[in-house]
Design an enzyme around this catalytic site. Structure first.
Site, short mmCIF file in Angstrom:
data_model
loop_
_atom_site.label_atom_id
_atom_site.label_comp_id
_atom_site.label_asym_id
_atom_site.label_seq_id
_atom_site.Cartn_x
_atom_site.Cartn_y
_atom_site.Cartn_z
N LYS A 137 -4.63 -8.19 -14.88
CA LYS A 137 -4.69 -6.80 -14.48
C LYS A 137 -5.67 -6.02 -15.40
O LYS A 137 -5.88 -6.43 -16.22
CB LYS A 137 -3.26 -6.00 -14.89
CG LYS A 137 -3.06 -4.51 -14.19
CD LYS A 137 -2.58 -4.98 -12.67
CE LYS A 137 -2.54 -3.48 -11.91
NZ LYS A 137 -1.74 -4.03 -10.59
N ASP A 177 -5.83 -1.01 -7.27
CA ASP A 177 -4.29 -0.29 -7.68
C ASP A 177 -4.59 1.34 -7.70
O ASP A 177 -5.60 1.62 -6.83
CB ASP A 177 -4.05 -0.85 -8.99
CG ASP A 177 -2.55 -0.52 -9.50
OD1 ASP A 177 -1.73 -1.51 -8.97
OD2 ASP A 177 -2.32 0.43 -10.11
P1 NDP Z 1 -2.74 5.28 -5.03
O1 NDP Z 1 -3.58 5.78 -6.01
O2 NDP Z 1 -3.39 4.81 -3.65
O3 NDP Z 1 -1.65 6.46 -4.55
C1 NDP Z 1 -0.95 6.73 -5.74
C2 NDP Z 1 0.01 7.68 -5.16
O4 NDP Z 1 0.95 7.82 -6.17
C3 NDP Z 1 -0.71 9.12 -5.09
O5 NDP Z 1 -0.15 9.82 -4.05
C4 NDP Z 1 -0.42 9.69 -6.55
O6 NDP Z 1 -0.70 10.95 -6.52
C5 NDP Z 1 1.02 9.16 -6.78
N1 NDP Z 1 1.61 9.22 -8.05
C6 NDP Z 1 0.82 9.01 -9.21
N2 NDP Z 1 1.57 9.40 -10.10
C7 NDP Z 1 2.48 10.08 -9.65
C8 NDP Z 1 3.59 10.39 -10.40
N3 NDP Z 1 3.84 10.62 -11.60
N4 NDP Z 1 4.64 11.08 -9.62
C9 NDP Z 1 4.55 11.29 -8.32
N5 NDP Z 1 3.41 10.74 -7.63
C10 NDP Z 1 2.57 9.98 -8.40
O7 NDP Z 1 -2.13 3.80 -5.32
P2 NDP Z 1 -1.44 2.74 -4.67
O8 NDP Z 1 -0.73 3.44 -3.46
O9 NDP Z 1 -2.53 1.57 -4.51
O10 NDP Z 1 -0.45 2.38 -5.93
C11 NDP Z 1 0.90 2.85 -6.16
C12 NDP Z 1 1.99 2.00 -6.64
O11 NDP Z 1 2.07 0.66 -6.08
C13 NDP Z 1 1.33 1.75 -8.15
O12 NDP Z 1 2.41 1.41 -9.04
C14 NDP Z 1 0.59 0.40 -8.06
O13 NDP Z 1 0.59 -0.32 -9.35
C15 NDP Z 1 1.53 -0.52 -6.87
N6 NDP Z 1 0.89 -1.41 -6.03
C16 NDP Z 1 -0.13 -1.40 -5.57
C17 NDP Z 1 -0.61 -2.52 -4.71
C18 NDP Z 1 -1.78 -2.12 -3.89
O14 NDP Z 1 -2.02 -3.03 -3.12
N7 NDP Z 1 -2.37 -0.85 -3.86
C19 NDP Z 1 0.13 -3.74 -4.66
C20 NDP Z 1 1.17 -3.74 -5.54
C21 NDP Z 1 1.79 -2.70 -6.41
P3 NDP Z 1 -2.03 11.86 -6.98
O15 NDP Z 1 -3.06 11.68 -5.90
O16 NDP Z 1 -1.35 13.11 -7.23
O17 NDP Z 1 -2.24 11.31 -8.20
#
Ligand code: NDP
Length: 457
Positions: A137, A177
């Site tokens: 990571k 991510d």
């Molecule tokens: P993105 O950056 O696309 O989206 C993240 C989302 O979560 C945004 O809407 C963001 O809002 C919101 N967010 C971040 N911090 C907080 C918080 N403290 N409270 C509420 N909302 C929050 O990321 P991903 O969708 O790619 O990733 C989301 C999760 O999934 C992470 O934990 C990641 O590690 C996990 N993951 C992702 C994978 C992937 O393929 N992308 C694979 C496996 C796991 P804002 O825009 O305001 O920051």
């Protein structure tokens, strides 16, 4: 850390506890890393009791220590001509079953503890997919929010100018991510190619389709999470059809979890970002969310301007007060604490699918398990993203592209296997129905056996 494994009479429980304590001592102040270690180690005691060979070879002492950690300076110049400095990270945790594989996170909260917890989880998740990928990571404390395209490009180019030394299609293959999507991967790939020459498509996954990406990679984590939850529901005679679903976040994982849950007949009534959440009793309009978040990069609060019957509430944690049948936390770590878990249970939640990494605290997981809520832990439920990344690597090696339907069918099959293997492992070690224990054990054994076969390295 000295191995205590050879000492006669050491019980599995003492062994696991001693390794956990040594991790805390060696990595002070890294609370997220401690939490991830505790969740896995607690599940593994029955494995050591049944197979002392893993203790004798110090597998646990070795698996909790990354093979390599790189920290580096990332200098870049912003649009005002001011020099900025961020910190870059790459943790190459375990390569026993394949090249290191895991995403890059760009978020101001990124530090060694967060990258190590994510890298550690990734070892077991990648193993669960059944594909030949090790765990890693990386990321940076860079905040992409509010930055221009030009600033994003300058930062990512500087980041790759250091990172390229440590990665490669057979060594370490990063992906996206939080804060890293197709745009960032594109800029990083361009810079890697410029430095190295050639077209090593397999060095990064999550690439655009026209230069080596895989169809379904964008959808994979969200779709995979819903496929996994669907397996849990079906085993109990339940389904997504006509159920009420709450999905936190509105990023990559959330959007495609909403998409698939809706396709399966559910009504998704809420989603969020880090500022607040929207509640739409008619069901979230995904076109609006996609345009706001994927194209215009705006805040979720803007949704209510187009859908005035929906309600926006400031503060993202409040999303768990909304009654639902199925909750899919898809935003970030520790977003469901004990109190939120109790609220979900008292509102009648039947299933939780962790789309994000470690979104539930250890106390919250306890609440769900005690109350017999179906619980799909992150390393199983969100493994679809990395699984399709591995399929992207295969297509790059073969210089072929599979259709959306082909990749989606493979993803569906992989998620079913992960579910079944987790169920079987939980049963085999006396924890029937506990997918936290099942996923941890099934993921661990494959890596541990590969480590045993390769000697003390
Ligand atoms: P993105 O950056 O696309 O989206 C993240 C989302 O979560 C945004 O809407 C963001 O809002 C919101 N967010 C971040 N911090 C907080 C918080 N403290 N409270 C509420 N909302 C929050 O990321 P991903 O969708 O790619 O990733 C989301 C999760 O999934 C992470 O934990 C990641 O590690 C996990 N993951 C992702 C994978 C992937 O393929 N992308 C694979 C496996 C796991 P804002 O825009 O305001 O920051």
């Amino acid at each position: 850390m000295t191995t205590i494994t050879a000492e006669a009479g050491t019980s599995a429980q003492q062994y696991v506890q001693s390794v956990y304590e040594a991790v805390i001592k060696r990595n002070p102040h890294e609370s997220e890393f401690h939490q991830a270690i505790k969740e896995i180690l607690d599940s593994l005691t029955p494995v050591f009791a049944k197979h002392p060979k893993y203790m004798k070879q110090g597998i646990l002492e070795r698996i909790v220590e990354p093979e390599r950690v790189v920290y580096f300076r990332v200098p870049w110049v912003d649009d005002k001509g001011v020099t900025q400095v961020n910190r870059g990270f790459r943790v190459q945790f375990n390569s026993a079953i394949g090249p290191y594989k895991g995403g890059l996170r760009f978020h101001p909260s990124v530090n060694a503890s967060i990258i190590k917890f994510l890298g550690f989880e990734q070892i077991f998740k990648n193993s669960l997919t059944g594909l030949p990928i090790g765990g890693g990571k990386g990321g940076s404390d860079f905040d992409p929010k509010g930055k221009s395209d030009n600033e994003i490009m300058k930062f990512t180019q500087s980041f790759m100018t250091e990172l390229y030394k440590y990665i490669g299609p057979d060594e370490d293959v990063p992906a996206g991510d939080i804060g890293v999507g197709a745009r960032e991967i594109g800029y990083m790939f361009g810079q890697y190619k410029r430095i190295k020459g050639g077209h090593e498509a397999g060095v990064l996954t999550g690439k655009g389709i026209i230069y080596g990406g895989s169809l379904t990679r964008t959808e994979a984590t969200g779709y995979g999470c819903v496929y996994f939850v669907n397996e849990m529901l079906e085993a109990k005679g339940l389904s997504f059809q006509d159920s009420t679903v709450v999905v936190s976040g509105s990023g990559n994982v959330s959007i495609y979890a909403i998409d698939k849950a809706t396709q399966l007949g559910a009504k998704v009534v809420a989603c969020s970002d880090s500022n607040g959440y929207i509640y739409d009793p008619r069901g979230i309009n995904l076109h609006t969310v996609k345009r706001l978040k994927e194209v215009e990069r705006k805040r979720i609060s803007e949704y209510v301007n187009e859908h005035p019957h929906a309600v926006y509430t400031e503060g993202c944690a409040g999303i768990w007060t909304i009654p639902c049948d199925i909750a899919l936390p898809c935003a970030t770590q520790n977003e469901i604490d004990e109190e939120a878990a109790k609220l979900l249970v008292s509102n009648g939640v039947k299933a939780i699918g962790e789309g994000a990494n470690m979104p539930s605290t250890l106390e919250a997981i306890e609440v769900f398990l005690e109350n017999r809520v179906l619980f799909g832990p992150a390393k199983a439920a969100n493994a679809g993203g990395v699984a399709v990344s591995a399929l992207e690597m295969s297509q790059n090696s073969m210089r072929l592209s599979w259709t959306f339907e082909e990749v989606d069918a493979k993803l569906h099959g992989i998620m079913k296997n992960i579910y079944q293997n987790s169920v079987k492992a939980a049963e085999a070690y006396g924890h029937s129905g506990n997918l936290v224990v099942g996923a941890n054990i099934a993921g661990f054994i494959r890596v541990a056996d590969a480590m045993l076969a390769q000697g003390v390295v």
